[in-house]
Enzyme design. Structure first.
Site, PDB file in Angstrom:
ATOM      1  N   HIS A 186     -17.955  27.632  19.600  1.00 31.81           N
ATOM      2  CA  HIS A 186     -17.527  28.705  20.499  1.00 31.81           C
ATOM      3  C   HIS A 186     -18.084  30.071  20.143  1.00 31.81           C
ATOM      4  O   HIS A 186     -18.289  30.900  21.017  1.00 31.81           O
ATOM      5  CB  HIS A 186     -16.005  28.716  20.606  1.00 31.81           C
ATOM      6  CG  HIS A 186     -15.535  27.602  21.468  1.00 31.81           C
ATOM      7  ND1 HIS A 186     -15.138  26.401  20.949  1.00 31.81           N
ATOM      8  CD2 HIS A 186     -15.483  27.483  22.804  1.00 31.81           C
ATOM      9  CE1 HIS A 186     -14.834  25.593  21.933  1.00 31.81           C
ATOM     10  NE2 HIS A 186     -15.027  26.219  23.079  1.00 31.81           N
ATOM     11  N   ARG A 293     -13.019  30.978  30.455  1.00 26.34           N
ATOM     12  CA  ARG A 293     -12.347  30.511  29.236  1.00 26.34           C
ATOM     13  C   ARG A 293     -11.286  31.541  28.858  1.00 26.34           C
ATOM     14  O   ARG A 293     -11.572  32.493  28.129  1.00 26.34           O
ATOM     15  CB  ARG A 293     -13.360  30.367  28.089  1.00 26.34           C
ATOM     16  CG  ARG A 293     -14.375  29.255  28.274  1.00 26.34           C
ATOM     17  CD  ARG A 293     -15.302  29.182  27.060  1.00 26.34           C
ATOM     18  NE  ARG A 293     -16.041  27.945  26.984  1.00 26.34           N
ATOM     19  CZ  ARG A 293     -17.309  27.800  27.386  1.00 26.34           C
ATOM     20  NH1 ARG A 293     -17.975  28.813  27.894  1.00 26.34           N
ATOM     21  NH2 ARG A 293     -17.913  26.622  27.266  1.00 26.34           N
ATOM     22  N   ARG A 329      -9.533  28.444  33.673  1.00 23.81           N
ATOM     23  CA  ARG A 329      -9.062  27.341  32.841  1.00 23.81           C
ATOM     24  C   ARG A 329      -7.851  27.800  32.043  1.00 23.81           C
ATOM     25  O   ARG A 329      -7.860  28.882  31.451  1.00 23.81           O
ATOM     26  CB  ARG A 329     -10.174  26.892  31.887  1.00 23.81           C
ATOM     27  CG  ARG A 329      -9.722  25.721  31.015  1.00 23.81           C
ATOM     28  CD  ARG A 329     -10.833  25.170  30.203  1.00 23.81           C
ATOM     29  NE  ARG A 329     -11.218  26.076  29.137  1.00 23.81           N
ATOM     30  CZ  ARG A 329     -12.236  25.840  28.315  1.00 23.81           C
ATOM     31  NH1 ARG A 329     -12.969  24.756  28.472  1.00 23.81           N
ATOM     32  NH2 ARG A 329     -12.536  26.696  27.359  1.00 23.81           N
ATOM     33  N   GLU A 428     -13.575  15.822  29.575  1.00 22.74           N
ATOM     34  CA  GLU A 428     -14.302  16.145  28.342  1.00 22.74           C
ATOM     35  C   GLU A 428     -13.976  15.205  27.188  1.00 22.74           C
ATOM     36  O   GLU A 428     -14.360  15.460  26.063  1.00 22.74           O
ATOM     37  CB  GLU A 428     -14.119  17.613  27.960  1.00 22.74           C
ATOM     38  CG  GLU A 428     -12.712  18.121  27.982  1.00 22.74           C
ATOM     39  CD  GLU A 428     -12.618  19.639  27.719  1.00 22.74           C
ATOM     40  OE1 GLU A 428     -13.602  20.260  27.312  1.00 22.74           O
ATOM     41  OE2 GLU A 428     -11.514  20.169  27.921  1.00 22.74           O
ATOM     42  N   ASN A 451     -19.763  19.674  26.491  1.00 24.01           N
ATOM     43  CA  ASN A 451     -19.757  20.040  25.056  1.00 24.01           C
ATOM     44  C   ASN A 451     -18.810  19.120  24.300  1.00 24.01           C
ATOM     45  O   ASN A 451     -19.159  18.543  23.276  1.00 24.01           O
ATOM     46  CB  ASN A 451     -19.309  21.490  24.859  1.00 24.01           C
ATOM     47  CG  ASN A 451     -20.093  22.449  25.706  1.00 24.01           C
ATOM     48  OD1 ASN A 451     -21.221  22.159  26.064  1.00 24.01           O
ATOM     49  ND2 ASN A 451     -19.499  23.572  26.044  1.00 24.01           N
ATOM     50  N   ASP A 452     -17.595  19.000  24.829  1.00 20.51           N
ATOM     51  CA  ASP A 452     -16.638  18.131  24.149  1.00 20.51           C
ATOM     52  C   ASP A 452     -16.888  16.665  24.470  1.00 20.51           C
ATOM     53  O   ASP A 452     -16.714  15.803  23.611  1.00 20.51           O
ATOM     54  CB  ASP A 452     -15.201  18.528  24.519  1.00 20.51           C
ATOM     55  CG  ASP A 452     -14.736  19.703  23.685  1.00 20.51           C
ATOM     56  OD1 ASP A 452     -14.944  19.659  22.450  1.00 20.51           O
ATOM     57  OD2 ASP A 452     -14.200  20.674  24.238  1.00 20.51           O
ATOM     58  N   ARG A 462     -19.332  19.326  17.206  1.00 17.75           N
ATOM     59  CA  ARG A 462     -20.206  20.276  17.904  1.00 17.75           C
ATOM     60  C   ARG A 462     -20.511  21.523  17.087  1.00 17.75           C
ATOM     61  O   ARG A 462     -21.439  22.257  17.395  1.00 17.75           O
ATOM     62  CB  ARG A 462     -19.587  20.665  19.259  1.00 17.75           C
ATOM     63  CG  ARG A 462     -18.244  21.302  19.130  1.00 17.75           C
ATOM     64  CD  ARG A 462     -17.541  21.403  20.465  1.00 17.75           C
ATOM     65  NE  ARG A 462     -17.913  22.590  21.207  1.00 17.75           N
ATOM     66  CZ  ARG A 462     -17.333  22.972  22.337  1.00 17.75           C
ATOM     67  NH1 ARG A 462     -16.386  22.229  22.879  1.00 17.75           N
ATOM     68  NH2 ARG A 462     -17.684  24.062  22.949  1.00 17.75           N
ATOM     69  N   CYS A 499     -19.419  21.960  33.809  1.00 21.26           N
ATOM     70  CA  CYS A 499     -19.396  23.317  33.244  1.00 21.26           C
ATOM     71  C   CYS A 499     -19.740  23.329  31.768  1.00 21.26           C
ATOM     72  O   CYS A 499     -19.452  24.290  31.068  1.00 21.26           O
ATOM     73  CB  CYS A 499     -18.048  23.972  33.489  1.00 21.26           C
ATOM     74  SG  CYS A 499     -16.689  23.137  32.658  1.00 21.26           S
TER      75      CYS A 499
END
Ligand code: PEP
Ligand code: MG
Length: 573
Positions: A186, A293, A329, A428, A451-452, A462, A499
């Site tokens: 992140h 986010r 989100r 995810e 990503n996840d 990650r 996304c």
């Protein structure tokens, strides 16, 4: 010159500022005979904390509010409950004092947070603050202020947490250079969003660089130059100018639509972390926000953001985005986004821990406050709600139930909101990707978080830079899961978008396009680059290449196929 992985491109020239390491609390058992020694260490740490707080109070004597907070923190140092709990735990558990203090602080702040009284709830932050101070004293670490940093700072650190990022004055930050951390963590995502050049995985940097050293961070070639000459600096300043130029050119050339050579219209939206990024949305040609986010709103302060602050942020996003939609989100905290003031006990595997929607369903006051603010803001534009980290259908049932209750409360209070606000689930984790047919009836749309999804499908952390090369978008298993989501989403008649960061890279984008995704959300910076690419490719051809690639066994084969196609498509006739 040191090598690193490029997390956010660009060039930074500036002075190093070394960031204190994040507190790592050691954990070991002690002998009965050592309990006394640990108690002495605790006493000494309390005494130092007392002196520090008295000194701080002295320096802030003109600020009544600050003095009051410091006074209450001083009282905590002599609170018999706190002190006796540490002593008793030390004796019974026989662990080192740092571990015991850290556990007691977590327990205390959790119990304050669960109280009904607002004043007492807020004390949880003070407990955390005092706790960190005692721990730093025990570990012999100084407390560093990040609020006022000089212009052109290149931040040098071991690990950068999203909460460090949130505390920094990013307008003064020229670049970021970390020893650890992957390009999909992140901190890296935030650096890209804020367009701050960043290098990760630069081994030995914290040992080789001192505060104030001149540095050139070359995030075009993945190099950090220590002690650069005047000529180096001039050369890189010129390069910096050229880069700015090419960004402007890129922006100008992509004010058009995202339509492929064979006439397929695609939608490109922005991933944002702070409402201020909305300003860039129009410049970069994004059609709304595919992912806001919201956790950064929570990370930048030392306590839960009050409802008014949340409402203001969501309204800003809704109105700034209109007429395009903005997807908000709900709180996706945990994993590498730790919020110390929530007092979640430390976990061996935070990525798979008490996080995200799990935390919100357990801590409904936090969730309800956020949902209420989003609903209230929904009259300002076209908002959508997105739940993160859904793993089983029951979570959706519970979240929707809470949402319904919040809607009823608002109706009772006569507060207007969009009653038909679309609801989505992030896909995810593999369990969600494999059960789209069961999730779809409870939502209006799905958004794939690659990503996840990649982290959990390939069992690749990650944030671990040593595994970066395994974090591979051209992966057959990932592609099959995504294809499953697209197909089942179509069967259920709901929209499926993506996304994850994958959408903002050429190969990742082509994979997603070939798998049937038509609606993408990515970091703002990537929007023009991807749009330029779209204008040169044929979707039917990409689908053919990706379908063909899916029967190949190695990522390298898939990557080569896509690279070949891209070179052919982008080469001037
Ligand atoms: C994802 O996991 O792909 C995603 C978009 O969410 P985040 O990166 O914030 O975890
Ligand atoms: Mg995610």
């Amino acid at each position: 010159m040191l090598d690193g992985l490029i997390a956010s491109d660009g060039i930074a020239i500036g002075q190093a500022l070394i960031l204190n390491e994040v507190l790592r609390v050691p954990d070991y058992s002690i002998r009965t005979a050592d309990v006394k020694l640990e108690l002495l260490k605790f006493d000494a740490a309390l005494a130092i904390a007392r002196d520090q707080l008295v000194d701080l109070k002295d320096r802030n004597k003109n600020h009544e509010k600050t003095c009051k907070i410091l006074e209450s923190q001083l009282l905590m140092l002599v609170d018999p409950l706190f002190v006796s709990e540490v002593i008793q735990k030390l004796r019974s558990e026989k662990r080192n004092v740092e571990r015991v203090v850290s556990d007691v602080i977590a327990e205390f702040s959790r119990s304050f947070r669960s109280m009904d009284n607002d004043y007492l709830k807020e004390r949880a932050v003070d407990v955390q603050d005092v706790g960190q101070r005692i721990l730093r004293n025990l570990l012999g670490q100084e407390i560093q202020s990040l609020e006022s940093i000089p212009n052109d700072t290149v931040l040098v650190c071991h690990v950068l947490t999203p909460s460090d990022m949130a505390r920094l004055d990013t307008s003064k930050l020229a670049g970021i250079c970390c020893e650890e951390g992957g390009i999909n963590g992140h901190a890296a995502i935030l650096a890209r969003a804020l367009m701050i050049p960043a290098l990760m995985g630069v081994e030995g940097i914290t040992e080789q660089v001192k505060n104030g050293d001149r540095l050139i961070l070359d995030c075009i070639n993945g190099k950090l130059r220590l002690d650069p000459s005047e000529e180096d600096i001039e050369e890189f300043q010129e390069l910096q100018q050229q880069l700015l130029f090419s960004i402007e050119e890129r922006q100008e050339s992509v004010s058009g639509d995202a339509v492929s050579v064979d006439g397929v219209e695609l939608t490109l939206r922005a991933n944002i972390s702070v409402p201020a990024e909305i300003a860039g949305m129009k410049t970069f040609g994004a059609e709304g926000v595919g992912l806001y986010r919201t956790e950064y709103l929570f990370l930048k302060s030392n306590s839960l953001p009050p409802p008014e602050e949340q409402l203001a942020a969501y309204k800003k996003v809704a109105s700034g985005c209109a007429p395009f939609p903005a997807t908000i989100r709900t709180l996706d905290i945990g994993g590498d986004k730790d919020l110390p003031y929530l007092g979640i006990p430390s976990e061996a595997n935070p990525a798979m821990g008490d996080r995200s929607i799990r935390y919100c369903l357990q801590n409904q006051d936090v969730f309800r406050t956020q949902l209420r603010a989003i609903l209230q803001a929904s009259t300002e534009g076209s908002l959508r709600i997105l739940y993160p980290m859904i793993t089983v259908p029951e979570e959706l049932t519970q979240a929707n139930q809470i949402l319904d209750e919040v809607k009823q409360e608002l109706s009772r209070d006569g507060v207007p909101f969009d009653a038909d606000i679309p609801i989505g689930a992030m896909i995810e984790v593999p369990s969600a990707a494999l059960t789209v047919d069961l999730l779809a009836p409870q939502v209006d749309f799905l958004s794939i978080g690659t990503n996840d999804l990649m982290q959990f499908t390939l069992a690749v952390d990650r944030s671990n830079q040593r595994l970066s090369s395994r974090f591979d978008f051209a992966n057959v298993a990932l592609a099959r899961l995504i294809r499953n989501v697209v197909d089942q989403g179509a069967q259920a008649g709901i929209d499926v978008s993506c996304c994850g960061e994958m959408a903002g890279t050429p190969i990742g984008f082509l994979m997603l396009l070939g798998l049937g995704i038509r609606d993408f959300s990515m970091n703002l910076f990537s929007v023009p680059r991807i749009k330029q690419m779209i204008n040169r490719i044929e979707v039917a051809e990409v689908e053919r290449v990706v379908n063909d690639a899916l029967s190949r066994s190695t990522s390298e084969q898939i990557r080569n196929k896509l690279d070949q196609y891209l070179q052919h498509a982008l080469s001037p006739e």
